[in-house]
Design an enzyme around this catalytic site. Structure first.
Site, mmCIF file in Angstrom:
data_model
loop_
_atom_site.group_PDB
_atom_site.id
_atom_site.type_symbol
_atom_site.label_atom_id
_atom_site.label_comp_id
_atom_site.label_asym_id
_atom_site.label_seq_id
_atom_site.Cartn_x
_atom_site.Cartn_y
_atom_site.Cartn_z
ATOM 1 N N GLU A 89 42.442 48.607 48.068
ATOM 2 C CA GLU A 89 40.769 49.542 46.868
ATOM 3 C C GLU A 89 39.894 50.623 48.149
ATOM 4 O O GLU A 89 40.280 51.392 48.037
ATOM 5 C CB GLU A 89 39.559 48.339 46.798
ATOM 6 C CG GLU A 89 40.150 47.702 45.062
ATOM 7 C CD GLU A 89 41.491 47.122 45.420
ATOM 8 O OE1 GLU A 89 41.118 46.782 46.234
ATOM 9 O OE2 GLU A 89 42.015 46.800 43.265
ATOM 10 N N HIS A 158 35.719 38.812 37.429
ATOM 11 C CA HIS A 158 36.001 39.488 36.604
ATOM 12 C C HIS A 158 35.733 40.057 35.301
ATOM 13 O O HIS A 158 36.368 41.111 34.516
ATOM 14 C CB HIS A 158 38.122 39.540 35.467
ATOM 15 C CG HIS A 158 38.441 38.961 37.340
ATOM 16 N ND1 HIS A 158 39.006 38.005 37.662
ATOM 17 C CD2 HIS A 158 39.978 39.984 38.045
ATOM 18 C CE1 HIS A 158 39.660 37.981 38.813
ATOM 19 N NE2 HIS A 158 40.269 39.501 38.660
#
Lengths: 359, 400
Positions: A89, A158
């Site tokens: 990322e 998450h």
């Protein structure tokens, strides 16, 4: 909603008879479009419109998108414009920002915004601040998009909502669509915007269908960033929300309407800039405010709205303190019963409305 | 004039010291100056230290041709950079420059050599030790200095400061260690995407070389064959930590693993130029990224708040200054090959000194940015925006 469908059905019969004799008049072609498809169509059209636009992220190309939001795009546009990245990322967000600096218009997808934390330095320090630091020499026309907030059973790492984190920073625009129309119009605006835009989607909303007018299906349909929408007018209390929680507010409003309480439901659409004026106008009418969000309470979106209302003209119109309905201040648990009780439910909104109205 | 030049040239060639007064022969001036020009060697060939190679069969050329014109230009650029940084040191000590100030003196051959090896249409991005690159990428000295002093005449109107200066095809000036490397790979992606045969030079230091995001960038650049020249300016110290104490492997040119690498003497401007040409050719041919390690040295500490002598000896600094100074090396080469005269160099130095003085004058007298500019430049190409001030009653205006 139901009445509209009835009208369309009857309208169609009348019109088809008329068509045989009169000038052709097409009734508004409203179709059901899921949020996922609205996002997909918006990206497709923008990729076609401007060859500098491209999409990069994990699984966006050959897998058709982790949540199938980019389905079909790789097949249509190829490797150069739909790019699968490794699971890095910080690296690929930085690459996206660099590409934006050098004249392209990237859409950088984070599989979920939880993973954007690894890249947050690139979003804030490289993207958001650069136009200011360079005093206007270097613009960064980039969109960071992906699902944000709680999903279902994905547990603590998450499930975080990043609206407050990104909404905190000057130099960023932050949007949080709810409906298919929001998704389509805001994504188009975001892609056409010459500034960094954080586009917070919601996984649980991807499959939800919405009626979309013909106008909203046109290729140049844009929803302006920074303007809220009144999804349901009302006189007794203002409910301000964003993303999936708008659905809950509308459901709560439907239940409360049966008891004679008319809620005005405002869909923020944008977190930054925040449409304070729309909220103030509503409070001046209803005299009561509740904010509803999925994220944590401390330093959240609701906290900001309440502070602004305190500081502004609408304070004098409040008949009771404005309050927030938020996610519970804990990391998200896994077990269903615990998870269900970690986020606002319709009953929580109803309870808070009645407390605020003292009924 | 001609006699004097011949005397000097001969003396230098013989390696003997010049002593005593020179006699100047008077002659018609026009003829003399035309003659003195013709006396200089227009170009000469120089040997370059062979580079260590990683995953490459051939490296940069070990010989290069330097023209007098180029040589003087490199000298002038390096000397300007040197004087500019020293002036910044002075202004910082007088508290006219504040905050962070990372000086580049000692490393001039890197910036100048790189610029000489690429085109103006190529792209450059570096970290915070950026004043030299800001200059080679086209920003005038006075705009750099006025940015350091935070004035409206600065390249970023005083809003960026030392670490945030930008120009066409120059993406700063970046404060977060290592973050500029993925950015540079992204610029290279744009070069590839737009098909204009341009490359991006992406610089980072020995301290940044251990950053994870750099390896992420290596991976994607190699995978997608991005035209990116990764350059590690190894000045042996990451702030106060020597390379031996920071890196398990100090062979920075090998750290790209699958990416070919070259290790270059960063104090030799011609060596840097040759290596950059080699690297740029490599990238332009579509082979993908390449890595260059420039071995260089900074005379100042990490920044103005670091004296730079707690982790290294003054002797070490002095040794580099006397034996490997990039500017002296170029000057000596040119003079000993009759490509320039001592006078000429002195004149250039005097011009530069004057230019820097004037720039410093400007930088200290130019007014600070107006308060009205406080909230401007938040967004590009946008309608005016209202910005909250320090209290609820203060509404400020932001223009694009």
């Amino acid at each position: 909603m139901a009445s509209l469908r009835c009208f369309l059905r009857s309208g169609k019969n009348a019109v088809s008879t008329a068509l045989r004799r009169e000038f052709h008049r097409t009734p508004p072609a409203a179709v059901q479009v899921t949020v996922r498809d609205a996002l997909n169509q918006a990206m497709d059209e923008e990729l076609e419109r401007d060859e500098r636009v491209f999409l990069l992220g994990e699984e966006v190309a050959q897998y058709d998108g982790a949540y199938k939001v980019s389905r079909g795009l790789w097949k249509k546009y190829g490797d150069n414009r739909i790019i699968d990245t490794p699971i890095t990322e910080m690296g690929f967000a930085g690459i996206a920002v660099g590409a934006a600096m050098a004249g392209l218009r990237p859409i950088c997808e984070f599989m979920t915004f939880n993973f954007s934390m690894q890249a947050i330095d690139q979003v804030i320090n490289s993207a958001a601040k650069t136009y200011y630091m360079s005093a206007g020499l270097q613009a960064v026309p980039i969109v960071f998009r992906g699902p944000n907030g709680a999903s279902a059973g994905v547990a603590a790492q998450h499930s975080q909502c990043f609206a407050a984190w990104y909404g905190h920073c000057p130099g960023l625009k932050v949007v949080s669509p709810w409906s298919a129309e929001d998704a389509r119009g805001l994504l188009k605006s975001a892609i056409r915007d010459d500034n960094p835009v954080v586009f917070l989607e919601n996984e649980l909303m991807y499959g939800v269908p919405f009626e979309m007018s013909e106008e909203s299906q046109s290729k140049d349909f844009l929803v302006p960033i920074g303007k809220a929408k009144i999804e349901r007018p009302g006189n007794h209390i203002t409910l301000v929300s964003h993303s999936r929680m708008v659905s809950l507010c509308l459901d709560a409003a439907a239940v409360l309407a049966k008891e004679g309480i008319e809620c005005e439901v405002i869909n923020l659409r944008s977190i930054r800039p925040l449409d304070t004026e729309a909220i103030e106008t509503s409070i001046i009418k209803t005299n009561h405010l509740i904010t509803v969000e999925g994220g944590w309470p401390q330093f959240g979106v609701g906290a900001e709205i309440l502070a602004r209302i305190m500081e502004g003209p609408a304070f004098n119109y409040l008949d009771s303190p404005a309050v927030r309905v938020t996610g519970v201040d804990i990391p998200m648990p896994y077990a269903k019963i615990l998870e269900d009780n970690s986020v606002p439910q319709i009953k929580d909104i109803i309870f808070s409305v009645k407390k605020t109205l003292n009924v | 004039m001609q006699n004097m030049l011949t005397v000097i040239a001969n003396a230098l060639k013989a390696g003997a010291k010049i002593n005593g007064a020179q006699t100047v022969s008077e002659g018609p001036r026009v003829v003399v100056s035309a003659r003195s020009f013709a006396d200089f060697t227009p170009q000469a060939s120089f040997d370059i230290k062979r580079c260590d190679l990683h995953r490459l069969d051939e490296g940069p050329s070990v010989q290069t041709v330097l023209t007098r014109e180029d040589g003087l230009r490199y000298y002038r650029t390096m000397q300007t950079m040197r004087r500019m940084e020293l002036k910044a040191d002075q202004l910082y000590k007088q508290k006219i420059i504040r905050g962070f100030c990372h000086l580049y003196d000692g490393q001039e051959a890197c910036a100048v050599g790189i610029e000489a090896g690429i085109n103006p249409t190529d792209h450059v991005i570096t970290a915070y030790r950026a004043h030299g690159y800001t200059y080679t990428r086209g920003v005038p000295v006075k705009e750099i200095m006025a940015e350091l002093t935070g004035r409206r005449g600065g390249v970023a109107k005083g809003k960026g400061g030392s670490m945030h200066m930008y120009a066409t095809n120059f993406y700063g000036g970046n404060g977060i260690v290592g973050a500029q490397v993925p950015l540079g790979a992204g610029v290279a992606l744009a070069c590839q995407y737009q098909g204009k045969n341009e490359v991006c030079v992406t610089l980072y230091g020995d301290g940044a070389a251990n950053q994870g995001q750099i390896f992420e960038s290596f991976n994607m650049a190699a995978l997608w064959k991005l035209p990116c020249i990764f350059i590690c300016e190894n000045n042996k110290y990451g702030m106060g930590t020597s390379v031996e104490r920071a890196s398990a492997s100090t062979d920075y040119y090998k750290r790209g693993d699958y990416i070919p690498g070259i290790r270059v003497d960063g104090m030799d401007v011609l060596g840097v130029r040759e290596a950059t040409r080699f690297a740029a050719n490599y990238c332009r041919s579509g082979k993908g990224p390449i890595l260059m390690e420039l071995q260089t040295y900074r005379y100042h500490g990490h920044s103005m708040s670091d004296p730079g002598v707690s982790y290294r000896t003054r002797e070490e600094i002095q040794e580099v200054r006397s034996k490997s100074d990039p500017i002296s090396m170029l000057k000596d080469r040119m003079i000993s090959n009759n490509m320039a005269s001592v006078e000429e160099i002195k004149d250039i130095d005097a011009e530069i000194r004057k230019e820097i003085e004037e720039a410093a004058q400007f930088a200290t007298s130019d007014p600070e940015p107006p308060l009205e500019d406080l909230c401007n430049h938040i967004f590009y190409n946008d309608a005016p925006l209202e910005v909250r001030g320090t209290n609820p009653w203060t509404r400020l205006k932001s223009m694009s």
